[in-house]
Design a protein around this motif. Structure first.
Motif: not given
Length: 407
Positions: A322-334
């Motif tokens: 599991k990773i996260i990259d600071g974008h919560d949903f498609q098209g969301a800003d960082f």
């Protein structure tokens, strides 16, 4: 050339470079300078005089007068030109380390000794053998040679290779008030690169550097992948020392660690980069249910196209990593708030991926707990953060596998 001869030759180069470094560090004034390989191997220029110094390292050779004969003849030739006014007056020095035989100069050098042992030589064989008197051919009198000897210093008791190296590190520690590690891996490493760069300049004026400028160029907190330094230390030992200094902790504290990794897009292999993700997570994440302050590292990859980074993250997710990259949903800003969320045993976040350099800047600036940045780069550093509260380690590497060896 045999391997042993090659090693001896390389040590000879290092000995000369090291003497250049030591000569600069020992200058009294910041405005005094050293010229690398000008009149001799090293020319030391102060406000009052210039000393042309030749140095040789003969660790397996007995001292004999013939070993320095050519050097003395060359210096005498230069001395004659100073008498004629075609070249400026200088002093001369010969420094050498020898296995034995140094006592042959215990009684010093007078004019007769100079002529007999250094300025007289023969060419040819048998009946065609001709004896030459260098001083006579140059038209120098005994009075001239006496004046030359006043300008000449011969030291056949110079320091041994490792002893001279230790003296350099001691001088560096005093100059920069540094640790032993920093003296060797930051300052000496950089000093060696500076001297090497000077030595290959074609114009003598470009091979000159003041003590002030030298200290400025050496004073960086970046570990360079200097091929000469690597040759001296050995690559395996070099990588091991970096691992010991920065990546060996008995009790890993819950700091916010940022690992910035550059890859060569032309030699990139996805599986190698995945291995680094796994390795960083295994060592620098603590997510057990009993961990009072769980944490995991941040990773930024420099040099990989965005579509390849997406493919890599997709593979990791499919493998339940599991990773996260600071974008919560498609098209969301960082969102730095999103990526800075705490990794826990419950949410299983193993790595936080930063996609861009601005993402790093935003995230680092928004966190107020202890932060450490470890930047690995191939050619030039690509990220700078000036906050003195943040430890920012910059390490130049040759390839991706070097990073694996270090971390």
């Amino acid at each position: 050339m045999s391997n042993r001869s090659a090693v001896d030759t390389i040590r000879g180069y290092f000995y000369q470079f090291d003497l250049s470094i030591l000569s600069i560090l020992q200058l009294e004034s910041l405005d005094d300078s050293v010229e690398v390989e000008c009149i001799e191997d090293i020319d030391i220029r102060t406000a009052t005089e210039v000393t042309a110094t030749q140095c040789k390292y003969y660790a397996k050779t007995e001292y004999n007068h013939s070993v320095i004969k050519d050097a003395v003849k060359h210096m005498v030739s230069h001395f004659r030109e100073t008498l004629l006014g075609t070249k400026p007056k200088v002093s001369y020095a010969i420094k050498g380390y020898y296995a034995s035989g140094q006592e042959k100069l215990d009684d010093g050098v007078d004019v007769a000794f100079l002529k007999d042992n250094f300025l007289t030589y023969s060419k040819g064989r048998g009946s065609s053998k001709v004896t030459h008197y260098h001083h006579t051919e140059l038209g120098l009198s005994d009075a001239d040679l006496k004046e030359f000897l006043k300008r000449l210093t011969i030291d056949v008791w110079a320091r041994e290779f490792d002893e001279q190296y230790r003296e350099i590190l001691d001088a560096i520690q005093k100059s920069f008030v540094s640790t032993t590690f920093a003296a060797e891996y930051f300052y000496y490493n950089n000093a060696l690169a500076v001297i090497r760069q000077l030595s290959i300049k074609s114009v003598p004026a470009d091979r000159t550097i003041t003590k002030k400028k030298f200290l400025e160029r050496v004073n960086t907190s970046t570990v360079l992948f200097n091929e000469w330094f690597i040759e001296k230390k050995g690559k395996k030992a070099h990588l091991s020392a970096l691992r010991k200094e920065y990546f060996t902790e008995l009790n890993i504290s819950p700091y916010e660690r940022f690992f910035l990794i550059e890859v060569d897009p032309n030699g990139y292999v996805r599986s190698d980069l995945k291995d680094i993700f796994f390795q960083l997570s295994k060592k620098w994440a603590k997510l057990s249910a009993r961990e009072p302050s769980p944490f995991c590292p941040y990773i930024y990859v420099h040099g990989v196209p965005s579509d390849e980074l997406i493919a890599l993250k997709t593979e990791l997710i499919l493998e339940d990593f599991k990773i996260i990259d600071g974008h919560d949903f498609q098209g969301a800003d960082f969102s730095h708030r999103s990526i800075a969320q705490k990794a826990t045993y419950g949410n299983k976040i193993k790595i936080k991926v930063l996609n861009t350099l601005p993402n790093i800047e935003q995230t680092v600036g928004a966190i107020f707990t202890t932060r450490r940045i470890y930047q690995f780069y191939l050619g030039n550093s690509y990220f700078d953060h000036e906050d003195p509260a943040i430890r920012h380690v910059k390490i130049q590497v040759e390839k991706l596998s070097d990073i694996q060896s270090i971390i």
